[in-house]
Design a protein around this motif. Structure first.
Motif, PDB file in Angstrom:
ATOM      1  N   SER A  99      10.759  -0.770  15.893  1.00  0.00           N
ATOM      2  CA  SER A  99      11.441  -1.537  14.844  1.00  0.00           C
ATOM      3  C   SER A  99      10.453  -2.014  13.798  1.00  0.00           C
ATOM      4  O   SER A  99      10.733  -1.980  12.587  1.00  0.00           O
ATOM      5  CB  SER A  99      12.176  -2.737  15.465  1.00  0.00           C
ATOM      6  OG  SER A  99      13.167  -2.311  16.367  1.00  0.00           O
ATOM      7  N   GLY A 100       9.292  -2.453  14.261  1.00  0.00           N
ATOM      8  CA  GLY A 100       8.274  -2.892  13.314  1.00  0.00           C
ATOM      9  C   GLY A 100       7.779  -1.757  12.434  1.00  0.00           C
ATOM     10  O   GLY A 100       7.549  -1.937  11.231  1.00  0.00           O
ATOM     11  N   LEU A 101       7.621  -0.569  13.007  1.00  0.00           N
ATOM     12  CA  LEU A 101       7.181   0.579  12.218  1.00  0.00           C
ATOM     13  C   LEU A 101       8.171   0.884  11.095  1.00  0.00           C
ATOM     14  O   LEU A 101       7.783   1.142   9.959  1.00  0.00           O
ATOM     15  CB  LEU A 101       7.025   1.796  13.131  1.00  0.00           C
ATOM     16  CG  LEU A 101       6.719   3.135  12.459  1.00  0.00           C
ATOM     17  CD1 LEU A 101       5.423   3.059  11.661  1.00  0.00           C
ATOM     18  CD2 LEU A 101       6.648   4.252  13.476  1.00  0.00           C
ATOM     19  N   ARG A 102       9.442   0.821  11.392  1.00  0.00           N
ATOM     20  CA  ARG A 102      10.446   1.164  10.381  1.00  0.00           C
ATOM     21  C   ARG A 102      10.592   0.086   9.319  1.00  0.00           C
ATOM     22  O   ARG A 102      10.878   0.391   8.155  1.00  0.00           O
ATOM     23  CB  ARG A 102      11.795   1.417  11.053  1.00  0.00           C
ATOM     24  CG  ARG A 102      11.801   2.652  11.950  1.00  0.00           C
ATOM     25  CD  ARG A 102      13.188   2.906  12.511  1.00  0.00           C
ATOM     26  NE  ARG A 102      13.205   4.086  13.370  1.00  0.00           N
ATOM     27  CZ  ARG A 102      13.256   5.330  12.932  1.00  0.00           C
ATOM     28  NH1 ARG A 102      13.289   5.558  11.634  1.00  0.00           N
ATOM     29  NH2 ARG A 102      13.274   6.350  13.778  1.00  0.00           N
ATOM     30  N   ALA A 103      10.409  -1.181   9.713  1.00  0.00           N
ATOM     31  CA  ALA A 103      10.667  -2.277   8.781  1.00  0.00           C
ATOM     32  C   ALA A 103       9.418  -2.819   8.103  1.00  0.00           C
ATOM     33  O   ALA A 103       9.525  -3.571   7.132  1.00  0.00           O
ATOM     34  CB  ALA A 103      11.373  -3.419   9.521  1.00  0.00           C
ATOM     35  N   GLU A 104       8.247  -2.460   8.592  1.00  0.00           N
ATOM     36  CA  GLU A 104       6.990  -3.012   8.075  1.00  0.00           C
ATOM     37  C   GLU A 104       6.880  -2.811   6.551  1.00  0.00           C
ATOM     38  O   GLU A 104       6.987  -1.693   6.061  1.00  0.00           O
ATOM     39  CB  GLU A 104       5.813  -2.340   8.783  1.00  0.00           C
ATOM     40  CG  GLU A 104       4.461  -2.662   8.229  1.00  0.00           C
ATOM     41  CD  GLU A 104       4.141  -4.147   8.216  1.00  0.00           C
ATOM     42  OE1 GLU A 104       3.595  -4.597   7.202  1.00  0.00           O
ATOM     43  OE2 GLU A 104       4.442  -4.830   9.218  1.00  0.00           O
ATOM     44  N   PRO A 105       6.637  -3.897   5.785  1.00  0.00           N
ATOM     45  CA  PRO A 105       6.622  -3.780   4.321  1.00  0.00           C
ATOM     46  C   PRO A 105       5.296  -3.323   3.726  1.00  0.00           C
ATOM     47  O   PRO A 105       5.241  -3.036   2.528  1.00  0.00           O
ATOM     48  CB  PRO A 105       6.956  -5.203   3.859  1.00  0.00           C
ATOM     49  CG  PRO A 105       6.401  -6.079   4.945  1.00  0.00           C
ATOM     50  CD  PRO A 105       6.584  -5.305   6.229  1.00  0.00           C
ATOM     51  N   GLU A 106       4.209  -3.270   4.527  1.00  0.00           N
ATOM     52  CA  GLU A 106       2.912  -2.898   3.973  1.00  0.00           C
ATOM     53  C   GLU A 106       2.281  -1.771   4.798  1.00  0.00           C
ATOM     54  O   GLU A 106       2.496  -1.665   6.014  1.00  0.00           O
ATOM     55  CB  GLU A 106       1.975  -4.107   3.938  1.00  0.00           C
ATOM     56  CG  GLU A 106       2.425  -5.205   2.990  1.00  0.00           C
ATOM     57  CD  GLU A 106       1.391  -6.310   2.895  1.00  0.00           C
ATOM     58  OE1 GLU A 106       0.290  -6.057   2.360  1.00  0.00           O
ATOM     59  OE2 GLU A 106       1.678  -7.423   3.368  1.00  0.00           O
ATOM     60  N   VAL A 107       1.466  -0.977   4.112  1.00  0.00           N
ATOM     61  CA  VAL A 107       0.881   0.187   4.762  1.00  0.00           C
ATOM     62  C   VAL A 107      -0.049  -0.211   5.902  1.00  0.00           C
ATOM     63  O   VAL A 107      -0.067   0.438   6.948  1.00  0.00           O
ATOM     64  CB  VAL A 107       0.139   1.058   3.722  1.00  0.00           C
ATOM     65  CG1 VAL A 107      -0.714   2.108   4.413  1.00  0.00           C
ATOM     66  CG2 VAL A 107       1.135   1.728   2.806  1.00  0.00           C
ATOM     67  N   GLY A 108      -0.814  -1.269   5.729  1.00  0.00           N
ATOM     68  CA  GLY A 108      -1.737  -1.678   6.785  1.00  0.00           C
ATOM     69  C   GLY A 108      -1.020  -1.954   8.093  1.00  0.00           C
ATOM     70  O   GLY A 108      -1.476  -1.548   9.170  1.00  0.00           O
ATOM     71  N   GLY A 109       0.118  -2.615   8.016  1.00  0.00           N
ATOM     72  CA  GLY A 109       0.891  -2.876   9.218  1.00  0.00           C
ATOM     73  C   GLY A 109       1.481  -1.605   9.802  1.00  0.00           C
ATOM     74  O   GLY A 109       1.495  -1.405  11.017  1.00  0.00           O
ATOM     75  N   ALA A 110       1.987  -0.717   8.933  1.00  0.00           N
ATOM     76  CA  ALA A 110       2.583   0.522   9.414  1.00  0.00           C
ATOM     77  C   ALA A 110       1.543   1.426  10.070  1.00  0.00           C
ATOM     78  O   ALA A 110       1.828   2.100  11.060  1.00  0.00           O
ATOM     79  CB  ALA A 110       3.264   1.254   8.259  1.00  0.00           C
ATOM     80  N   LEU A 111       0.326   1.439   9.532  1.00  0.00           N
ATOM     81  CA  LEU A 111      -0.734   2.224  10.159  1.00  0.00           C
ATOM     82  C   LEU A 111      -1.025   1.718  11.569  1.00  0.00           C
ATOM     83  O   LEU A 111      -1.252   2.499  12.494  1.00  0.00           O
ATOM     84  CB  LEU A 111      -2.006   2.180   9.312  1.00  0.00           C
ATOM     85  CG  LEU A 111      -2.035   3.089   8.090  1.00  0.00           C
ATOM     86  CD1 LEU A 111      -3.220   2.746   7.193  1.00  0.00           C
ATOM     87  CD2 LEU A 111      -2.105   4.548   8.514  1.00  0.00           C
ATOM     88  N   GLY A 112      -1.016   0.399  11.742  1.00  0.00           N
ATOM     89  CA  GLY A 112      -1.203  -0.157  13.072  1.00  0.00           C
ATOM     90  C   GLY A 112      -0.083   0.247  14.011  1.00  0.00           C
ATOM     91  O   GLY A 112      -0.315   0.538  15.190  1.00  0.00           O
ATOM     92  N   ALA A 113       1.157   0.298  13.481  1.00  0.00           N
ATOM     93  CA  ALA A 113       2.285   0.694  14.315  1.00  0.00           C
ATOM     94  C   ALA A 113       2.171   2.155  14.729  1.00  0.00           C
ATOM     95  O   ALA A 113       2.480   2.517  15.874  1.00  0.00           O
ATOM     96  CB  ALA A 113       3.592   0.452  13.562  1.00  0.00           C
ATOM     97  N   VAL A 114       1.733   3.032  13.819  1.00  0.00           N
ATOM     98  CA  VAL A 114       1.503   4.433  14.194  1.00  0.00           C
ATOM     99  C   VAL A 114       0.421   4.515  15.266  1.00  0.00           C
ATOM    100  O   VAL A 114       0.516   5.304  16.214  1.00  0.00           O
ATOM    101  CB  VAL A 114       1.134   5.270  12.954  1.00  0.00           C
ATOM    102  CG1 VAL A 114       0.667   6.661  13.362  1.00  0.00           C
ATOM    103  CG2 VAL A 114       2.325   5.371  12.004  1.00  0.00           C
ATOM    104  N   GLY A 115      -0.628   3.684  15.135  1.00  0.00           N
ATOM    105  CA  GLY A 115      -1.654   3.643  16.167  1.00  0.00           C
ATOM    106  C   GLY A 115      -1.101   3.185  17.505  1.00  0.00           C
ATOM    107  O   GLY A 115      -1.508   3.692  18.563  1.00  0.00           O
ATOM    108  N   GLY A 116      -0.139   2.256  17.479  1.00  0.00           N
ATOM    109  CA  GLY A 116       0.496   1.830  18.722  1.00  0.00           C
ATOM    110  C   GLY A 116       1.275   2.954  19.375  1.00  0.00           C
ATOM    111  O   GLY A 116       1.262   3.112  20.595  1.00  0.00           O
ATOM    112  N   VAL A 117       1.964   3.758  18.562  1.00  0.00           N
ATOM    113  CA  VAL A 117       2.666   4.923  19.091  1.00  0.00           C
ATOM    114  C   VAL A 117       1.672   5.884  19.749  1.00  0.00           C
ATOM    115  O   VAL A 117       1.925   6.436  20.817  1.00  0.00           O
ATOM    116  CB  VAL A 117       3.440   5.628  17.963  1.00  0.00           C
ATOM    117  CG1 VAL A 117       3.953   6.988  18.432  1.00  0.00           C
ATOM    118  CG2 VAL A 117       4.603   4.761  17.491  1.00  0.00           C
ATOM    119  N   GLY A 118       0.512   6.068  19.100  1.00  0.00           N
ATOM    120  CA  GLY A 118      -0.508   6.937  19.677  1.00  0.00           C
ATOM    121  C   GLY A 118      -1.002   6.434  21.017  1.00  0.00           C
ATOM    122  O   GLY A 118      -1.260   7.229  21.937  1.00  0.00           O
TER     123      GLY A 118
END
Length: 433
Positions: A99-118
């Motif tokens: 949910s955070g990956l889809r809703a995250e408003p900034e790239v820095g946060g989304a990159l962290g979420a992709v790292g969490g998926v990894g």
């Protein structure tokens, strides 16, 4: 921490030391969750509550670190004996991450979420089967630009931010595909000792996910303003197309014209990745030698003829593609020999030289000088595995006659030092026989 302190971090600590401390603490928590395994389970729920609070922090770097920690928490204890289905706490961490990956408003946060998926895909033991499709959907939506931080940006930097995120997402696609294939077949590389990216089947990436991102890949491959996007798209098409195996066939009518056009790109890196894709997809689909179904043979031969690509990565990749496409030796051997030795992409060297071994002595006899020139550097510089080196040296001995010494051979564009090294190697092979 007092309650007043908790409510003050948004105002007083954003510009101070707290964000850096929070990032470090979240990183340490993730490491503990991963390394302690089942021993960390009693602390999972309180840790999850603390991490979820920090996903609302004003600075995206802290939110990104929190999402990475969620990835670790969602799979802590995985790989233990008698592993059961994910607990409600594990499910909560996983759902919060997506949910955070889809809703995250900034790239820095989304990159962290992709790292969490990894982290989920890399953790010990297989990821829960029911998590794989949601992970695939989320990664595909990143590549398609459908997540919050990419829909809301209006500052002119959207393209570079999209590129950064989609490259991070695409880095996990092959691992995801391998995990999905393992879940389908029930095989476990940890028990079989096999390569985790190979499941014993040609298919290691699901066609429905490839279909989902294909429009975005084709659009990036044709992006006139951004060669980096075109290069990335060609590389991903090559990787995933090869992982599709025979299931790549239905996509050939879409990929063939796009790659044919991109093979004439002005940017050398783009062309190199296009030929990489031509070879990998053609090899997987098994239609490479049929020019009507796949333009691979035509494109590679054009690139390798006189007046085509000069020495460099593009020619190396075109040659690597040629040997994967099943083009008859009568047509491909002269082009391959004139394109050797490889000059930049040495990952193609072993496949090309193994293909040369398959040509047989009869076909190679008229090309001895070109053969020596082509295989000599790899042998003299000792950059091949021993078995391949010995096979090539034995081949040189056969085509060179009973006493193939350096004095009796032509050495086009060879240094005396390299000639002497190869001569000694040949002498060793002769002495052993």
């Amino acid at each position: 921490m007092e309650e007043d302190d908790v409510t003050e971090w948004e105002e007083a600590e954003v510009g101070g030391a707290f964000p850096r401390l929070a990032e470090a603490a979240l990183g340490a928590l993730g490491e503990l969750a991963e390394n302690c395994g089942a021993a960390f389970l009693p602390y999972l729920e309180p840790s999850l509550a603390a991490v979820l609070d920090l996903t609302q922090f004003p600075q995206c770097q802290v939110r990104g670190a929190a999402y990475e920690a969620l990835g670790s928490l969602s799979c802590c204890g995985r790989g233990r004996e008698n592993q059961t289905a994910p607990s409600p706490a594990h499910q909560g961490a996983f759902q919060a991450l997506l949910s955070g990956l889809r809703a995250e408003p900034e790239v820095g946060g989304a990159l962290g979420a992709v790292g969490g998926v990894g982290r989920i895909l890399q953790a010990p033991g297989p990821a829960p089967k029911e998590w794989l499709e949601p992970i695939g959907a989320a990664l595909c939506d990143v590549i398609a630009g459908k997540i919050g931080c990419l829909r809301t940006r209006r500052d002119g930097d959207e393209t570079s931010q999209l590129a950064e995120l989609r490259e991070a997402a695409s880095d996990w696609l092959l691992e995801l595909g391998a995990a999905m294939a393992r879940a389908q077949t029930g095989s476990d590389p940890a028990q079989t000792g096999s390569d985790p990216s190979h499941t014993g089947s040609d298919l290691t990436f699901p066609p429905h996910l490839f279909r989902r991102i294909l429009p975005s890949l084709l659009a990036a491959l044709a992006d006139p303003a951004h060669p980096g996007a075109r290069s990335w798209a060609a590389a991903v098409i090559g990787q995933l197309g090869h992982a599709l195996g025979a299931e790549a066939t239905p996509f050939l009518p879409y990929l063939g014209p796009a790659l044919r056009l991109a093979a004439g790109d002005a940017d050398a890196e783009v062309r190199a990745n296009v030929f990489y894709a031509v070879g990998r997809v053609g090899e997987a689909a098994g239609h490479a030698h049929l020019e009507g179904a796949w333009p691979g043979a035509e494109l590679c031969c054009h690139a390798l003829r006189e007046g085509g690509e000069g020495p460099g990565k593009v020619r190396d990749n075109a040659l690597g593609a040629l040997v994967r496409l099943g083009v008859p030796y009568e047509q491909s051997l002269p082009l391959a020999l004139r394109s050797l030795p490889l000059s930049q992409d040495l990952q193609e060297e072993a496949p090309v030289l193994r293909w040369l071994l398959g040509a047989g002595t009869e076909r190679l006899l008229p090309h001895v000088p070109a053969l020596v020139r082509g295989v000599g550097p790899a042998l003299a510089l000792n950059r091949l595995d021993p078995a391949l080196s010995q096979s090539l040296l034995a081949l040189l001995r056969r085509v060179g006659g009973p006493t193939p010494t350096t004095s009796g051979w032509a050495w086009p564009r060879w240094t005396p030092a390299h000639a002497a090294i190869l001569g000694r190697l040949l002498d060793d092979v002769i002495a052993d026989q």
